[in-house]
Enzyme design. Structure first.
Site: not given
Ligand code: 1HE
Length: 255
Positions: A61, A111, A131
């Site tokens: 993710a 990436e 992003e």
């Molecule tokens: C995370 C992350 C994360 C999940 N960092 N904690 N990436 C994103 O912006 C993706 C962000 N994530 C999402 O949109 C969703 O979590 C998903 C579509 C991937 C999955 O959804 P779902 O409903 O199956 O799960 P959830 O309840 O949203 O997430 C489960 C847990 O994972 C939750 O934490 P919890 O403590 O509330 O259980 C989320 O916060 C956590 N989680 N994704 C941190 N990315 C070198 S530069 C690169 C730039 C980037 O990559 S920007 C990030 C892009």
């Protein structure tokens, strides 16, 4: 198990790496990035191909956003450059890497995927560069790798709108190479890795080292470099074996 960010299994010359932060959808923490880096810096002897996948129904993710928010500009620059170094090591390290993808292939997860050489997507895959919706920009190499696959125009549209591509569209666009049924990505990836591992290792090495670099060169420099690559591979013992095996109608036995 979740305190080991990267699980590594070795079998028959194939290393299977499983990103192991299922509770966080395999978001890329520094510890996970460093574990990937450590593997590709010094792969175990005998590994001929790598399969990279995620535990728990998601590939990755992206950047771990909980770690991201604490960084200032200089730390973010250094972090991005570290991503670049690790992604380069994966892409240009010399080992063929096959991604078995499901669920989130987002941000840094895309990436990472595009630093690998063969990408298998199952029907649950969601490819996204979100992003812009988080108020940030890519920093792990997407402008170069995703941008060269999609073209700058389509990548800009993908980022501006935050659109999600599914597996069939991803194959059409080149973000993935194979589209398989839900749950079948790892099996397909292992089949492909086993097939790739049967190639002469020097041929694989030159494909990995050569093609991506030549893609960044002028046509004349690229053609010259291609001839150097041809000279290296075609004078190797494995080339003699490969050509002899073809003429003798048998399977080659490479070193
Ligand atoms: C995370 C992350 C994360 C999940 N960092 N904690 N990436 C994103 O912006 C993706 C962000 N994530 C999402 O949109 C969703 O979590 C998903 C579509 C991937 C999955 O959804 P779902 O409903 O199956 O799960 P959830 O309840 O949203 O997430 C489960 C847990 O994972 C939750 O934490 P919890 O403590 O509330 O259980 C989320 O916060 C956590 N989680 N994704 C941190 N990315 C070198 S530069 C690169 C730039 C980037 O990559 S920007 C990030 C892009």
């Amino acid at each position: 198990m979740t305190d080991t960010p990267l699980l590594i299994d070795l079998s028959d010359g194939i290393a299977t790496l499983r990103m192991n932060r299922p509770d966080k959808r395999n978001a890329m923490s520094d510890a996970l990035l460093n574990a990937l880096d450590a593997f590709f810096l010094a792969p175990p002897d005998g590994v001929r191909a790598v399969v990279l996948t995620g535990v728990g129904g998601h590939y990755c993710a992206g950047l771990d956003l909980s770690q991201h928010k604490a960084r200032d500009a200089q730390a973010t620059m250094r972090h991005s450059r570290h991503w670049h170094a690790v992604m380069d090591r994966i892409q240009l390290g010399g080992l063929p890497v096959v991604s078995a993808m499901s669920g989130a292939v987002m941000g840094g997860g895309l990436e990472l995927a595009t630093a690998t050489h063969v990408r298998v997507a199952d029907a649950t895959c969601r490819f996204q560069l979100p992003e812009g919706r988080r108020g940030i920009f890519v920093g792990g190499g997407a402008t170069v790798r995703v941008g060269r696959i999609l073209g700058a125009d389509r990548m800009t549209e993908m980022m501006l709108t935050g659109r999600v591509y599914e597996a069939d569209e991803a194959v059409r666009l080149g973000l993935a190479h194979y589209n398989v049924d839900t749950g079948d990505a790892l099996t397909k990836a292992h089949d492909l890795a086993a097939q790739i591992a049967q190639n002469a290792s020097l041929s694989n090495y030159i494909m990995i080292q050569g093609i991506a670099r030549i893609n960044g060169m002028s046509a004349q420099d690229g053609l010259f470099t291609e001839s150097l690559c041809a000279a290296l591979t075609q004078t190797s013992p494995d080339a003699q074996e490969g050509l002899a095996a073809f003429l003798e109608k048998r399977a080659p036995v490479f070193r």
